[in-house]
Design a protein around this motif. Structure first.
Motif, PDB file in Angstrom:
ATOM      1  N   ALA A 142      15.281  20.652  -2.981  1.00  0.00           N
ATOM      2  CA  ALA A 142      13.869  20.491  -3.334  1.00  0.00           C
ATOM      3  C   ALA A 142      13.641  19.169  -4.064  1.00  0.00           C
ATOM      4  O   ALA A 142      12.643  18.472  -3.816  1.00  0.00           O
ATOM      5  CB  ALA A 142      13.400  21.654  -4.199  1.00  0.00           C
ATOM      6  N   VAL A 143      14.541  18.805  -4.965  1.00  0.00           N
ATOM      7  CA  VAL A 143      14.413  17.530  -5.680  1.00  0.00           C
ATOM      8  C   VAL A 143      14.542  16.362  -4.718  1.00  0.00           C
ATOM      9  O   VAL A 143      13.820  15.362  -4.830  1.00  0.00           O
ATOM     10  CB  VAL A 143      15.465  17.426  -6.803  1.00  0.00           C
ATOM     11  N   GLN A 144      15.457  16.481  -3.757  1.00  0.00           N
ATOM     12  CA  GLN A 144      15.609  15.420  -2.757  1.00  0.00           C
ATOM     13  C   GLN A 144      14.326  15.224  -1.959  1.00  0.00           C
ATOM     14  O   GLN A 144      13.883  14.092  -1.729  1.00  0.00           O
ATOM     15  CB  GLN A 144      16.769  15.749  -1.811  1.00  0.00           C
ATOM     16  N   VAL A 145      13.716  16.337  -1.528  1.00  0.00           N
ATOM     17  CA  VAL A 145      12.466  16.263  -0.758  1.00  0.00           C
ATOM     18  C   VAL A 145      11.367  15.606  -1.601  1.00  0.00           C
ATOM     19  O   VAL A 145      10.632  14.728  -1.122  1.00  0.00           O
ATOM     20  CB  VAL A 145      12.030  17.665  -0.306  1.00  0.00           C
ATOM     21  N   ALA A 146      11.251  16.025  -2.860  1.00  0.00           N
ATOM     22  CA  ALA A 146      10.217  15.477  -3.725  1.00  0.00           C
ATOM     23  C   ALA A 146      10.465  13.998  -4.023  1.00  0.00           C
ATOM     24  O   ALA A 146       9.527  13.189  -4.048  1.00  0.00           O
ATOM     25  CB  ALA A 146      10.158  16.278  -5.028  1.00  0.00           C
ATOM     26  N   THR A 147      11.716  13.642  -4.231  1.00  0.00           N
ATOM     27  CA  THR A 147      12.053  12.241  -4.513  1.00  0.00           C
ATOM     28  C   THR A 147      11.748  11.351  -3.315  1.00  0.00           C
ATOM     29  O   THR A 147      11.205  10.251  -3.456  1.00  0.00           O
ATOM     30  CB  THR A 147      13.541  12.115  -4.891  1.00  0.00           C
ATOM     31  N   GLU A 148      12.089  11.818  -2.129  1.00  0.00           N
ATOM     32  CA  GLU A 148      11.792  11.049  -0.922  1.00  0.00           C
ATOM     33  C   GLU A 148      10.284  10.854  -0.760  1.00  0.00           C
ATOM     34  O   GLU A 148       9.822   9.775  -0.364  1.00  0.00           O
ATOM     35  CB  GLU A 148      12.359  11.741   0.306  1.00  0.00           C
ATOM     36  N   ALA A 149       9.512  11.886  -1.098  1.00  0.00           N
ATOM     37  CA  ALA A 149       8.059  11.764  -1.016  1.00  0.00           C
ATOM     38  C   ALA A 149       7.540  10.717  -1.990  1.00  0.00           C
ATOM     39  O   ALA A 149       6.666   9.902  -1.645  1.00  0.00           O
ATOM     40  CB  ALA A 149       7.406  13.119  -1.307  1.00  0.00           C
ATOM     41  N   VAL A 150       8.063  10.715  -3.214  1.00  0.00           N
ATOM     42  CA  VAL A 150       7.651   9.711  -4.200  1.00  0.00           C
ATOM     43  C   VAL A 150       8.023   8.316  -3.715  1.00  0.00           C
ATOM     44  O   VAL A 150       7.240   7.366  -3.840  1.00  0.00           O
ATOM     45  CB  VAL A 150       8.287  10.003  -5.568  1.00  0.00           C
ATOM     46  N   ASP A 151       9.225   8.176  -3.160  1.00  0.00           N
ATOM     47  CA  ASP A 151       9.637   6.878  -2.611  1.00  0.00           C
ATOM     48  C   ASP A 151       8.653   6.388  -1.550  1.00  0.00           C
ATOM     49  O   ASP A 151       8.251   5.213  -1.534  1.00  0.00           O
ATOM     50  CB  ASP A 151      11.027   6.993  -1.972  1.00  0.00           C
ATOM     51  N   ARG A 152       8.261   7.272  -0.660  1.00  0.00           N
ATOM     52  CA  ARG A 152       7.351   6.893   0.425  1.00  0.00           C
ATOM     53  C   ARG A 152       5.954   6.564  -0.109  1.00  0.00           C
ATOM     54  O   ARG A 152       5.287   5.647   0.377  1.00  0.00           O
ATOM     55  CB  ARG A 152       7.285   8.009   1.461  1.00  0.00           C
ATOM     56  N   ILE A 153       5.519   7.341  -1.084  1.00  0.00           N
ATOM     57  CA  ILE A 153       4.172   7.137  -1.627  1.00  0.00           C
ATOM     58  C   ILE A 153       4.070   5.828  -2.391  1.00  0.00           C
ATOM     59  O   ILE A 153       3.000   5.210  -2.460  1.00  0.00           O
ATOM     60  CB  ILE A 153       3.775   8.353  -2.491  1.00  0.00           C
ATOM     61  N   HIS A 154       5.181   5.383  -2.949  1.00  0.00           N
ATOM     62  CA  HIS A 154       5.178   4.101  -3.654  1.00  0.00           C
ATOM     63  C   HIS A 154       4.642   2.969  -2.784  1.00  0.00           C
ATOM     64  O   HIS A 154       3.843   2.140  -3.240  1.00  0.00           O
ATOM     65  CB  HIS A 154       6.606   3.742  -4.106  1.00  0.00           C
ATOM     66  N   THR A 155       5.089   2.921  -1.531  1.00  0.00           N
ATOM     67  CA  THR A 155       4.718   1.786  -0.692  1.00  0.00           C
ATOM     68  C   THR A 155       3.230   1.762  -0.385  1.00  0.00           C
ATOM     69  O   THR A 155       2.596   0.698  -0.399  1.00  0.00           O
ATOM     70  CB  THR A 155       5.523   1.806   0.618  1.00  0.00           C
ATOM     71  N   THR A 156       2.646   2.936  -0.124  1.00  0.00           N
ATOM     72  CA  THR A 156       1.214   2.947   0.175  1.00  0.00           C
ATOM     73  C   THR A 156       0.382   2.754  -1.091  1.00  0.00           C
ATOM     74  O   THR A 156      -0.685   2.138  -1.061  1.00  0.00           O
ATOM     75  CB  THR A 156       0.812   4.242   0.906  1.00  0.00           C
ATOM     76  N   ALA A 157       0.888   3.258  -2.224  1.00  0.00           N
ATOM     77  CA  ALA A 157       0.173   3.046  -3.487  1.00  0.00           C
ATOM     78  C   ALA A 157       0.098   1.559  -3.814  1.00  0.00           C
ATOM     79  O   ALA A 157      -0.967   1.035  -4.188  1.00  0.00           O
ATOM     80  CB  ALA A 157       0.873   3.804  -4.617  1.00  0.00           C
TER      81      ALA A 157
END
Length: 341
Positions: A142-157
């Motif tokens: 679950a932490v891996q999934v959430a971390t990957e999402a944060v990583d991806r959201i960084h670029t669009t933010a």
């Protein structure tokens, strides 16, 4: 020995690894017969049984979810539930029950054990809030999934100069939120253990966007709440069955930020995607270790105990000692998240 096996509560990656380990070790090493009850305690009450042999567990190790199904039902909260459990176990000639679940399912397991049934618990929860164990099955994935999402959201933010509010699961604790925020480099994390002050959040964002960057990532646990006396008016929204309404707190936080600062603010709610998918090796290994330990505990004549990870060792702790308790994120980890803002 004839062993019954159930998975209860929410699904998570790594459950099938634990089921597989119980079957392989119980049957292969000791010659025990294993049966599964479909859909958690509901299946025990209703006598919904399936055999579990080596053939049934072939190739399940990398598969998410639970091959037995699950349901949120607790026999001690159902009229005649405990009597129905005993009747089913007697009819199926079950000598002991291995129960894989979170705090609610394990609390029920303790109540069943009090009636004289041999029970071994295995902790699983993506929230990591079961006490007396360092971690539980499902958390690492679950932490891996959430971390990957944060990583991806960084670029669009960063591309759009936005504030992105990412909501993750965590009704009573912020284990996923805090770990994903640290690993993903989020600027702020809002967790149930530390009620937030929206005025401070506003000041932080204004200072950051003026002095450092034009975007920010905020990770919010679904159970986060404003501090008492806060200028933000918010009451946790609950659904029909007492569950927290997904996206409620993140939407409220994003609205406050946009209103106060004028920054373009968006929300991403990860929801059940955190529960699904292929388990990481860490959860496959932990599930396997707990499954083997559960069989060994039964072989040693133990009952009303839960497998628990302590450092590098798997130990046994009384299930009765975990009922009604919640393992919260330690202050030290919250400070680390704050220090890296």
């Amino acid at each position: 020995m004839r062993i019954g096996l159930i998975t209860g509560g929410g699904d998570c990656p790594g459950l099938n690894a634990a089921i597989r380990a119980v079957v392989k070790h119980g049957h292969g090493t000791y010659g025990h017969s294993i049966i599964g009850f479909r859909n958690g305690w509901k299946g025990v009450i209703e006598g919904d049984v399936q055999p579990l042999t080596r053939e049934h567990i072939r190739n399940v190790l990398p598969v998410g979810g639970t091959m037995l199904g699950t349901a949120r039902m607790h026999p001690h909260r159902v009229d005649g539930g405990l009597d129905a459990v005993r009747a089913t176990l007697e009819a199926e000639r079950v000598d002991a029950l291995v129960v894989i679940g979170g705090d609610g399912t394990l609390d029920a397991a303790s109540k069943v054990a009090e009636t004289g049934i041999n029970v071994i618990g295995i902790p699983k929860t993506i929230d990591n809030d079961v006490v007396r164990t360092d971690t539980a099955i499902g958390f690492e994935t679950a932490v891996q999934v959430a971390t990957e999402a944060v990583d991806r959201i960084h670029t669009t933010a960063e591309s759009h100069n936005r504030v992105m509010v990412v909501e993750v699961m965590g009704r009573s604790t912020g284990w996923i939120a805090v770990n994903a925020a640290i690993a993903g480099g989020a600027e702020l994390v809002l967790a149930p253990e530390a009620p937030f002050d929206m005025d401070r959040v506003e000041r932080f964002l204004r200072h950051r966007h003026r002095a450092h960057a034009s975007f920010s990532i905020i990770v919010v646990a679904e159970g986060a709440v404003p501090a008492a006396g806060s200028s933000m008016d918010y009451t946790t929204e609950l659904g029909q069955f007492g569950e927290i309404v997904s996206g409620a707190v993140s939407s409220a936080v994003a609205h406050e930020i946009a209103e106060r600062t004028g920054f373009d603010t968006r929300v991403t709610v990860l929801g059940h995607v955190q529960r699904g998918g292929t388990p990481l090796p860490a959860d496959r290994i932990l599930g396997s270790r707990f499954g083997v330990a559960a069989v060994e505990a039964l072989q040693a004549g133990r009952s009303d105990v839960m497998t628990a990870l302590h450092g590098e060792s798997v130990d046994l702790v009384p299930i009765s000692e975990i009922a009604g308790q919640v393992k919260q994120v330690p202050e030290e980890l919250l400070r680390v998240a704050g220090a890296l803002a």
